[in-house]
Scaffold this motif. Structure first.
Motif, PDB file in Angstrom:
ATOM      1  N   ASP A 191      54.654  40.105  48.033  1.00  0.00           N
ATOM      2  CA  ASP A 191      53.712  40.237  46.922  1.00  0.00           C
ATOM      3  C   ASP A 191      54.120  41.438  46.084  1.00  0.00           C
ATOM      4  N   SER A 216      50.948  32.156  44.854  1.00  0.00           N
ATOM      5  CA  SER A 216      51.135  33.459  44.226  1.00  0.00           C
ATOM      6  C   SER A 216      50.875  33.341  42.728  1.00  0.00           C
ATOM      7  N   VAL A 217      50.034  34.240  42.221  1.00  0.00           N
ATOM      8  CA  VAL A 217      49.674  34.243  40.797  1.00  0.00           C
ATOM      9  C   VAL A 217      50.017  35.616  40.231  1.00  0.00           C
ATOM     10  N   GLU A 219      50.044  38.618  37.926  1.00  0.00           N
ATOM     11  CA  GLU A 219      49.191  39.095  36.834  1.00  0.00           C
ATOM     12  C   GLU A 219      49.741  40.411  36.306  1.00  0.00           C
ATOM     13  N   GLY A 238      51.272  29.827  40.879  1.00  0.00           N
ATOM     14  CA  GLY A 238      50.235  29.714  39.863  1.00  0.00           C
ATOM     15  C   GLY A 238      50.586  30.538  38.636  1.00  0.00           C
ATOM     16  N   PRO A 240      48.966  31.959  35.045  1.00  0.00           N
ATOM     17  CA  PRO A 240      47.827  32.119  34.122  1.00  0.00           C
ATOM     18  C   PRO A 240      48.329  32.086  32.674  1.00  0.00           C
ATOM     19  N   ASP A 243      46.783  34.337  29.656  1.00  0.00           N
ATOM     20  CA  ASP A 243      47.025  35.766  29.807  1.00  0.00           C
ATOM     21  C   ASP A 243      48.459  36.113  29.425  1.00  0.00           C
ATOM     22  N   ALA A 342      42.852  33.485  37.873  1.00  0.00           N
ATOM     23  CA  ALA A 342      43.482  33.676  39.179  1.00  0.00           C
ATOM     24  C   ALA A 342      42.611  33.152  40.311  1.00  0.00           C
ATOM     25  N   SER A 343      41.320  33.452  40.264  1.00  0.00           N
ATOM     26  CA  SER A 343      40.425  33.001  41.335  1.00  0.00           C
ATOM     27  C   SER A 343      40.310  31.478  41.359  1.00  0.00           C
ATOM     28  N   LEU A 345      42.619  29.271  40.308  1.00  0.00           N
ATOM     29  CA  LEU A 345      43.870  28.730  40.812  1.00  0.00           C
ATOM     30  C   LEU A 345      43.947  28.841  42.327  1.00  0.00           C
ATOM     31  N   ASN A 346      43.560  29.985  42.847  1.00  0.00           N
ATOM     32  CA  ASN A 346      43.598  30.185  44.300  1.00  0.00           C
ATOM     33  C   ASN A 346      42.593  29.288  45.019  1.00  0.00           C
TER      34      ASN A 346
END
Length: 405
Positions: A191, A216-217, A219, A238, A240, A243, A342-343, A345-346
């Motif tokens: 990460d 994994s997203v 940001e 993932g 975004p 953004d 993010a939330s 997608l997870n």
């Protein structure tokens, strides 16, 4: 006598010597890699031993350097920090000429014969000891390498240790003070903590550990604006989109599966898309068996894709979205509420991860090709085996070729 009548290279003017030193100390390739430290030390010593004039000019104004470091004697760190280092690649596997000495003397002797550091030098530091902020990667120790290298323009760091038991997590805090850093490549991390990336950064590559099984997203912090963001992952990733669209010119996703989150204001659209996943006892819609809800969810995903494509030409910074690998065969779009990409997608990944996102509805190559007619004067779609590019039509602006780093 013939040698005496030849050219006297010891009296070359300084500007000519600067050019000579640049050629002698530059890497042999132009792919952004550096010169192995062992090779650099050999060339540097040869230049200094040529004559007094060469040595004085080199010490007074050394050229910008591009180095690969896998191991190094600890006592050389201050010396390297005094040099104008522009590119630094830290990787345990870079310099085969200098392998860390073994625990027994017999192994150490074999390595010395293979061309390791000179006898009597301090024990080399491996890459795992050179960088702090690697949570779980080896034993932590005080770190004082990067801060003195304030001239760094490009940095590559390969995580030395990463496993399910000891995942390596990169922390951007170790880049504090690198105000000239423009290119950052990070490999094999579980990460990334990116909140403290330097604002000078323009190209960023994130490569996730192959053992990573989460969605994994990545940001980016608000102060970052990139020409290129390249994300590599063996599994699911993932993105975004909204953004990144305002702060990244080109996004490249290399992954087996990609879930693209698009912020929409229409809450009903979001509920329609999510209904089979929320009411189907946490199983994909094709197992749940409600064909009407399944079809409406697919329609909502298609509407979300169109929503993104309509906005893309005026989205801000984003000019190209490239997908490579298995994910290029079917792009998955998910409508999400603004501020919760993010939330969301997870959450969806927690529902479908056992079966994989390949069971979800996505835009196939044929469907992308159909949309070419709708956006012919604003977007360009390029399809190839294992590759899909969506590019804003702006002939006056040139982007780096897809896949280049």
């Amino acid at each position: 006598m013939e040698a005496a009548n030849g050219p006297d290279f010891s009296h070359l003017p300084s500007d000519a010597l600067h050019h000579v030193f640049e050629q002698l100390l530059k890497p042999g390739t132009g792919d952004g890699t550096g010169l192995p430290l062992s090779e650099f030390v050999t060339r540097y010593a040869t230049v200094r031993q040529t004559c007094k004039h060469w040595s004085e000019v080199l010490l007074a104004a050394p050229p910008l350097l591009h180095l690969d470091v896998s191991v190094m004697p600890e006592s050389w760190l201050p010396w390297l920090a005094s040099l104008p280092l522009a590119t630094l690649r830290i990787d345990d596997r870079l310099d085969v000429a200098w392998s860390p000495p073994g625990e027994d003397k017999q192994q150490h002797g074999r390595q010395q014969r293979a061309g390791g550091p000179p006898a009597g030098m301090p024990a080399p530091l491996t890459a795992r000891h050179l960088v702090q902020g690697l949570e779980g990667a080896g034993l932590p120790r005080p770190f004082w390498l990067l801060l003195p290298f304030w001239r760094l323009q490009a940095l590559h760091l390969q995580a030395p240790v990463s496993s399910a038991a000891t995942p390596a997590v990169f922390d951007g805090a170790c880049l504090e003070g690198l105000s000239q850093l423009q290119r950052l490549s990070l490999g094999s991390f579980a990460d990334f903590k990116l909140q403290q990336l330097p604002g000078s950064l323009r190209r960023l590559r994130l490569c996730y550990d192959a053992q990573n099984r989460t969605l994994s997203v990545p940001e980016l912090p608000p102060h970052i604006s990139l020409d290129l963001l390249r994300v590599e992952k063996a599994g699911a990733l993932g993105i975004p989109l909204d953004d990144l669209a305002t702060r990244v010119a080109a996004v490249e996703a290399h992954a087996a599966e990609v879930l693209l989150g698009v912020a929409v204001e229409d809450r009903q659209l979001i509920r329609t898309f999510e209904r089979p996943y929320r009411e189907g006892s946490f199983v994909p819609p094709h197992i749940w068996g409600d064909e009407e809800a399944d079809d409406k969810s697919k329609d909502a995903a298609a509407m979300t894709a169109n929503h993104f494509l309509v906005r893309l030409p005026s989205a801000g910074r984003l000019q190209r979205l490239s997908v490579r690998g298995g994910a290029a065969h079917s792009l998955k779009f998910m409508p999400v509420a603004p501020g919760g990409v993010a939330s969301s997608l997870n959450w969806l990944w927690s529902v479908v991860r056992l079966q994989g996102m390949h069971q979800m509805y996505g835009l196939s190559g044929e469907e992308m090709d159909e949309r070419q007619q709708l956006f012919y004067d604003r977007l360009r779609f390029t399809l190839a085996p294992g590759a899909c590019d969506i590019e804003v039509v702006k002939p006056q602006q040139a982007l780096a070729p897809a896949g280049a780093w």
